[in-house]
Design a protein around this motif. Structure first.
Motif, PDB file in Angstrom:
ATOM      1  N   VAL A   1      -4.621 -16.267  12.271  1.00 33.93           N
ATOM      2  CA  VAL A   1      -3.792 -15.911  11.114  1.00 33.93           C
ATOM      3  C   VAL A   1      -3.906 -16.966  10.011  1.00 33.93           C
ATOM      4  CG1 VAL A   1      -1.457 -15.421  10.294  1.00 33.93           C
ATOM      5  CG2 VAL A   1      -2.178 -14.632  12.554  1.00 33.93           C
TER       6      VAL A   1
ATOM      7  N   GLN B   1       2.029 -10.970  13.163  1.00 36.13           N
ATOM      8  CA  GLN B   1       0.965 -11.784  12.580  1.00 36.13           C
ATOM      9  C   GLN B   1       0.089 -10.957  11.647  1.00 36.13           C
ATOM     10  OE1 GLN B   1      -0.573 -13.132  16.399  1.00 36.13           O
ATOM     11  NE2 GLN B   1       0.211 -15.199  16.016  1.00 36.13           N
TER      12      GLN B   1
ATOM     13  N   ALA C   1      -2.514 -17.621  16.481  1.00 35.02           N
ATOM     14  CA  ALA C   1      -1.856 -18.201  15.307  1.00 35.02           C
ATOM     15  C   ALA C   1      -2.876 -18.822  14.357  1.00 35.02           C
ATOM     16  CB  ALA C   1      -0.824 -19.242  15.733  1.00 35.02           C
TER      17      ALA C   1
ATOM     18  N   THR D   1       1.664 -10.766   8.292  1.00 29.58           N
ATOM     19  CA  THR D   1       1.407 -11.954   7.468  1.00 29.58           C
ATOM     20  C   THR D   1       0.059 -11.834   6.762  1.00 29.58           C
ATOM     21  OG1 THR D   1       2.715 -13.348   8.942  1.00 29.58           O
ATOM     22  CG2 THR D   1       1.115 -14.464   7.539  1.00 29.58           C
TER      23      THR D   1
END
Length: 339
Positions: A197, A245, A194, A248
């Motif tokens: 990202v 992800q 995360a 994104t």
């Protein structure tokens, strides 16, 4: 340099990446594993003849005037490394963003990794240096015997050739930055996928990267915990999670104010596959990987010749216009690009 340590499948809608990825034409090849011979492979050109197009009078140059030249877009590369991702599991997963990248570019589900020593350090070393383990010297995750002085990361080669390039490596697995990558503008190691990202999105918003490497680790974690297999739901779900992800990040690329003036090459591959809950050996489950090359400058369709792990970063250099010297003694070759 900033160094932070926190130690289509089938058929998909190309509209997912409308404006980001368009078909192109021809492919190169790489040296086969553990050799220096480099057979060439070729793809097929796509698109029809342009000579039949009718140019509106309002757009025709006046007599004696040359037609206006098309603007040259800025070449950029995003390399996405998905640790421990088997190609059969990737195809089995509902990975809409990776499917769209493959559908709008060149791809291979039978790319070859190192013939043995399928450890993360070995695989990422081959990807970054463009040579097999016999040359870079890394046979396991101890990194013992590495020869990065002779065979450095090709990101460093790019930076040395053109210091104006903005180069960055954002990774979940810290040893990539600690042991392998050096001589670039930004190295950042984070604790979760995360964070890979969020830091990448921030860089795309506030910076201007030209050559960007990302490493995701959650898929490999799932393989070690539940099993490396398309039949293991936890493993395919992990692929789907990272795929979201990636979506994104692709959205952040397209949202850049300069995006219309940029030509992004997106490369996606992995360090190794897996068998049972492990890897490191020479089985086909461990040594057969995948390669996706997507963007305006790529061919469209499955690559018809052999592709290899050592091709990834060499392809990136080709797109960026960095010449490869024969003195580098590389095993990889550029693949999937329009010649």
């Amino acid at each position: 340099m900033l160094h932070v340590r926190n130690d289509w499948k089938k058929t998909v809608s190309a509209a997912l990446l409308a404006g980001l990825l368009l078909p192109a034409s021809l492919a190169g090849a790489a040296a086969s594993p553990e050799t220096s011979a480099a057979p060439s492979i070729a793809g097929n050109a796509v698109g029809g003849p342009e000579s039949s197009a009718v140019q509106p009078d309002a757009l025709k140059p006046e007599a004696g005037q040359a037609a206006p030249a098309a603007a040259v877009k800025k070449k950029k590369v995003l390399v996405i490394g998905l640790d421990g991702t088997r190609p059969d599991a990737l195809q089995a997963a509902n990975a809409v963003n990776l499917d769209a990248l493959a559908a709008n570019g060149a791809y291979s589900w039978t790319t070859k990794a190192n013939s043995n020593y399928t450890w993360s350090a070995t695989g990422w070393s081959t990807i970054h240096t463009g040579v097999w383990y016999q040359k870079h010297g890394v046979k396991d995750n101890t990194w013992t015997g590495s020869k990065f002085g002779q065979y450095p990361s090709l990101m460093k080669r790019a930076e040395l050739y053109n210091p104006a390039l903005s180069t960055a490596s954002i990774v979940h697995w810290g040893p990539i930055n600690d042991k392998l990558v050096e001589g670039i503008d930004l190295e950042k190691t984070v604790a979760t996928d995360a964070e890979v990202v969020s830091d990448t999105v921030n860089l795309l918003k506030t910076g201007n990267p030209d050559f960007l490497f990302l490493h995701f680790d959650d898929i490999d974690h799932a393989g070690h915990t539940y099993g490396f297999s398309p039949k293991v739901s936890q493993y395919t779900k992990a692929i789907e999670g990272v795929d979201a992800q990636i979506g994104t990040i692709l959205d952040a690329v397209k949202a850049r104010s300069t995006y219309a003036q940029e030509d992004w090459l997106i490369l996606v591959s992995t360090d190794h596959g897996g068998k049972g809950t492990s890897h490191g050996g020479s089985s086909s489950e461990e040594t057969i990987i995948f390669l996706i090359a997507s963007g305006d400058s790529t061919v469209k369709g499955q690559l018809t010749g052999a592709t290899y792990q050592a091709d990834v970063m060499v392809t990136a250099l080709k797109h960026l216009g960095v010449p490869v010297s024969s003195s580098w003694n590389l095993d990889g070759r550029a693949v999937g690009l329009v010649q």
